[in-house]
Design a protein around this motif. Structure first.
Motif, PDB file in Angstrom:
ATOM      1  N   GLU A  60       0.836  -1.214   0.000  1.00  0.00           N
ATOM      2  CA  GLU A  60       0.000   0.000   0.000  1.00  0.00           C
ATOM      3  C   GLU A  60       0.865   1.256   0.000  1.00  0.00           C
ATOM      4  OE1 GLU A  60      -3.171   0.081   2.858  1.00  0.00           O
ATOM      5  OE2 GLU A  60      -3.862  -1.932   2.336  1.00  0.00           O
ATOM      6  N   MET A  61       1.957   1.237   0.750  1.00  0.00           N
ATOM      7  CA  MET A  61       2.823   2.428   0.775  1.00  0.00           C
ATOM      8  C   MET A  61       3.556   2.600  -0.549  1.00  0.00           C
ATOM      9  SD  MET A  61       2.126   3.963   3.492  1.00  0.00           S
ATOM     10  CE  MET A  61       3.363   5.236   3.746  1.00  0.00           C
ATOM     11  N   LEU A  62       3.924   1.491  -1.166  1.00  0.00           N
ATOM     12  CA  LEU A  62       4.626   1.553  -2.455  1.00  0.00           C
ATOM     13  C   LEU A  62       3.706   2.055  -3.568  1.00  0.00           C
ATOM     14  CD1 LEU A  62       7.162   0.751  -4.238  1.00  0.00           C
ATOM     15  CD2 LEU A  62       6.098  -1.507  -4.470  1.00  0.00           C
ATOM     16  N   VAL A  63       2.426   1.702  -3.487  1.00  0.00           N
ATOM     17  CA  VAL A  63       1.503   1.996  -4.591  1.00  0.00           C
ATOM     18  C   VAL A  63       0.652   3.249  -4.355  1.00  0.00           C
ATOM     19  CG1 VAL A  63      -0.566   1.139  -5.790  1.00  0.00           C
ATOM     20  CG2 VAL A  63       1.390  -0.393  -5.413  1.00  0.00           C
ATOM     21  N   HIS A  64       0.011   3.363  -3.200  1.00  0.00           N
ATOM     22  CA  HIS A  64      -0.952   4.460  -3.031  1.00  0.00           C
ATOM     23  C   HIS A  64      -0.278   5.816  -2.887  1.00  0.00           C
ATOM     24  CE1 HIS A  64      -3.831   1.391  -3.205  1.00  0.00           C
ATOM     25  NE2 HIS A  64      -3.654   0.939  -1.973  1.00  0.00           N
ATOM     26  N   VAL A  65       0.928   5.847  -2.355  1.00  0.00           N
ATOM     27  CA  VAL A  65       1.617   7.141  -2.276  1.00  0.00           C
ATOM     28  C   VAL A  65       1.808   7.736  -3.680  1.00  0.00           C
ATOM     29  CG1 VAL A  65       3.742   8.339  -1.583  1.00  0.00           C
ATOM     30  CG2 VAL A  65       2.617   6.760   0.010  1.00  0.00           C
ATOM     31  N   PRO A  66       2.429   7.026  -4.633  1.00  0.00           N
ATOM     32  CA  PRO A  66       2.518   7.630  -5.976  1.00  0.00           C
ATOM     33  C   PRO A  66       1.165   7.774  -6.679  1.00  0.00           C
ATOM     34  CG  PRO A  66       3.381   5.385  -6.008  1.00  0.00           C
ATOM     35  CD  PRO A  66       3.198   5.753  -4.566  1.00  0.00           C
TER      36      PRO A  66
END
Ligand code: AG3
Length: 266
Positions: A60-66
């Motif tokens: 989730e941190m890898l994907v939703h941040v960008p």
């Protein structure tokens, strides 16, 4: 009952395993375990890539941040990520196309069969899978709104995803770029290479998250390109209720860096 240990810098993370579900040596050595308390676990070349216990935090941190730092991401490429966790998260957004590029077909096939964290993401009609070296793919591909790199450590097949040329291609091929950037505490050499090579982007920032089954838990990411955090709450509406870990407060807080890390980034 047995123990799996990943060692780094004279230290080791020990996880009790019930059984080894599968092992194969091809492009990479892939092992899948059933652990005592962390669910299934994927290990590549001796390094823990995910456990069911904490993979959602990482993906989730890898994907939703960008994805939420872009106004309207429609076309997304994931480099690596053959386990399908990042792909599962990308598909929670209103995308038209998601291309997953992994060099090792075994990771995809075995994770679909024995791990299942993709939650059938590979069957989605918006998804295209390409078996290729990620750098070669980026050199020749069309432009994407967002490119996400979900690589293994830069030893072996993924070292090309850490070099300067890779970042030069990436800067030309997307609006917003994001990569996992290893442990800034115990993998300083890897982290420094990424900080150095990502300078080809005019604008870039580092953020962190705690992933308990990665070396010493503190993990880093680099977001780069034309990103902004202006209307996160509004953009989050399209995801509300679909995340376990991510929310706009966590997004902003992840960019608060301690003094020692700020120094390494500058
Ligand atoms: N890839 C980044 C994790 C690397 C972990 N390194 C280690 N254990 N030494 C995760 C891939 C999951 N999609």
């Amino acid at each position: 009952m047995d123990w799996f240990v990943e060692y780094y810098n004279g230290c080791g993370l020990t996880i009790k395993v019930r059984r080894k579900i599968y092992e194969v040596s091809g492009v990479q050595k892939i092992e899948i375990y059933e652990t005592e308390s962390f669910g299934k676990m994927l290990v590549i070349d001796g390094k823990i890539q995910l456990t069911e216990f904490d993979e959602a935090i990482y993906h989730e941190m890898l994907v939703h941040v960008p994805m939420l730092s872009h106004t309207h991401p429609k076309k997304v490429a994931i480099i690596g990520g053959g386990d399908g966790g990042a792909l599962r998260e990308v598909l929670k957004h209103d995308v038209d196309r998601a291309v997953l590029v992994d060099i090792d077909r075994n990771v995809i096939d075995l994770c679909r069969k024995y791990v299942g964290i993709d939650e059938r993401a590979f069957d989605d009609e918006r998804v295209e899978v390409v078996i290729s070296d990620g750098k070669e793919f980026l050199a020749n591909c069309e432009r994407f709104d967002v490119v996400i790199v979900d690589s293994t450590d830069p030893v072996g097949v993924s070292d090309t995803l850490f070099d300067k040329e890779f970042f030069e291609f990436a800067a030309k091929k997307c609006d917003v770029f994001c990569c996992q950037s290893q442990s800034p505490l115990v993998q300083k050499e890897y982290f420094k290479i990424l900080i150095e090579n990502s300078r080809v982007f005019e604008k870039r920032r580092v953020y962190t998250s705690c992933i308990p089954t990665y070396p010493l838990a503190l993990w880093s990411f680099i977001i780069a390109g034309n990103f902004d955090f202006d209307r996160l709450e509004e953009r989050f509406e399209r995801l509300r209720g679909k995340t376990k870990h991510y929310n706009p407060e966590v997004h902003r807080a992840a960019f608060a860096l301690p003094e020692w890390l700020k120094k390494e980034v500058e």
